[in-house]
Scaffold this motif. Sequence first.
Motif, PDB file in Angstrom:
ATOM      1  N   THR A   1      49.583  55.974  34.767  1.00 35.39           N
ATOM      2  CA  THR A   1      50.008  54.899  33.872  1.00 35.39           C
ATOM      3  C   THR A   1      49.344  53.598  34.320  1.00 35.39           C
ATOM      4  O   THR A   1      49.082  53.405  35.506  1.00 35.39           O
ATOM      5  CB  THR A   1      51.540  54.708  33.866  1.00 35.39           C
TER       6      THR A   1
ATOM      7  N   HIS B   1      48.780  49.159  33.046  1.00 39.66           N
ATOM      8  CA  HIS B   1      49.001  48.063  32.121  1.00 39.66           C
ATOM      9  C   HIS B   1      47.651  47.887  31.410  1.00 39.66           C
ATOM     10  O   HIS B   1      46.653  47.586  32.067  1.00 39.66           O
ATOM     11  CB  HIS B   1      49.399  46.780  32.868  1.00 39.66           C
TER      12      HIS B   1
ATOM     13  N   GLU C   1      46.439  43.781  32.200  1.00 39.67           N
ATOM     14  CA  GLU C   1      47.327  42.662  31.880  1.00 39.67           C
ATOM     15  C   GLU C   1      48.767  43.061  32.137  1.00 39.67           C
ATOM     16  O   GLU C   1      49.345  43.845  31.387  1.00 39.67           O
ATOM     17  CB  GLU C   1      47.116  42.226  30.422  1.00 39.67           C
ATOM     18  N   ARG C   2      49.355  42.504  33.191  1.00 42.16           N
ATOM     19  CA  ARG C   2      50.717  42.852  33.598  1.00 42.16           C
ATOM     20  C   ARG C   2      51.755  42.513  32.527  1.00 42.16           C
ATOM     21  O   ARG C   2      52.844  43.066  32.527  1.00 42.16           O
ATOM     22  CB  ARG C   2      51.084  42.149  34.912  1.00 42.16           C
ATOM     23  N   SER C   3      51.411  41.611  31.595  1.00 43.62           N
ATOM     24  CA  SER C   3      52.349  41.256  30.526  1.00 43.62           C
ATOM     25  C   SER C   3      52.452  42.372  29.474  1.00 43.62           C
ATOM     26  O   SER C   3      53.388  42.388  28.681  1.00 43.62           O
ATOM     27  CB  SER C   3      51.919  39.955  29.850  1.00 43.62           C
ATOM     28  N   ARG C   4      51.495  43.293  29.475  1.00 39.96           N
ATOM     29  CA  ARG C   4      51.538  44.411  28.525  1.00 39.96           C
ATOM     30  C   ARG C   4      52.331  45.561  29.134  1.00 39.96           C
ATOM     31  O   ARG C   4      52.276  45.782  30.345  1.00 39.96           O
ATOM     32  CB  ARG C   4      50.125  44.849  28.171  1.00 39.96           C
ATOM     33  N   PRO C   5      53.057  46.314  28.318  1.00 34.14           N
ATOM     34  CA  PRO C   5      53.868  47.403  28.872  1.00 34.14           C
ATOM     35  C   PRO C   5      52.997  48.494  29.500  1.00 34.14           C
ATOM     36  O   PRO C   5      51.880  48.753  29.055  1.00 34.14           O
ATOM     37  CB  PRO C   5      54.634  47.944  27.661  1.00 34.14           C
ATOM     38  N   GLU C   6      53.549  49.111  30.526  1.00 33.72           N
ATOM     39  CA  GLU C   6      52.870  50.221  31.175  1.00 33.72           C
ATOM     40  C   GLU C   6      52.656  51.339  30.156  1.00 33.72           C
ATOM     41  O   GLU C   6      53.561  51.660  29.379  1.00 33.72           O
ATOM     42  CB  GLU C   6      53.716  50.699  32.351  1.00 33.72           C
ATOM     43  N   THR C   7      51.468  51.910  30.168  1.00 34.08           N
ATOM     44  CA  THR C   7      51.065  52.892  29.160  1.00 34.08           C
ATOM     45  C   THR C   7      50.411  54.078  29.861  1.00 34.08           C
ATOM     46  O   THR C   7      49.720  53.908  30.863  1.00 34.08           O
ATOM     47  CB  THR C   7      50.039  52.244  28.196  1.00 34.08           C
TER      48      THR C   7
ATOM     49  N   THR D   1      44.796  55.064  26.757  1.00 30.23           N
ATOM     50  CA  THR D   1      43.995  53.886  27.082  1.00 30.23           C
ATOM     51  C   THR D   1      42.557  54.298  27.387  1.00 30.23           C
ATOM     52  O   THR D   1      42.241  55.484  27.468  1.00 30.23           O
ATOM     53  CB  THR D   1      44.543  53.150  28.333  1.00 30.23           C
TER      54      THR D   1
END
Length: 148
Positions: free
Chosen positions: A81, A83, A87-93, A98
């Motif tokens: 997983t 970000h 970008e830490r502001s985006r949810p973990e994916t 990705t």
Amino acid sequence: MNPQVRVEVAVAEQEFRVRAIGWVESPLVERAGAPRQGDEGGPEAWVVFEAGVERGLRDLAAGQEVLLLTWLHRADREVLTVHPRGERSRPETGVFATRSPDRPNPIGLHRVTVLAVDGPRLRVEGLEAIDGTPVLDVKPVLPGPSER
């Protein structure tokens, strides 16, 4: 009568042997300095091929778009997983949703334009791979259904 043989193989245990057929020569030397995607400032670079595969470059020409498959040799293969785009502001994916270079099998996919073919070397633009990245394969970009 044709007897059927049932073979069960645990997918997770399969291994495949892949060999590099070349490598990237690029001004990009560190992951941190590389663009996330080739169309975000990927510089011109050379793709140098092993002598044994040079005939496979026949019929490639300047102006042609190709897909380079690479082995992202500096990737972390334990990552599942991320970000997106770091970008830490985006949810973990999950990495499979990705284009993260860090993944269990770090195969890079790069759409580039051939600028020149010089013996066992291709000059390309739009390549975000770093210097020394192993090249696994080259495939032409095929026209979409509306272009056929």
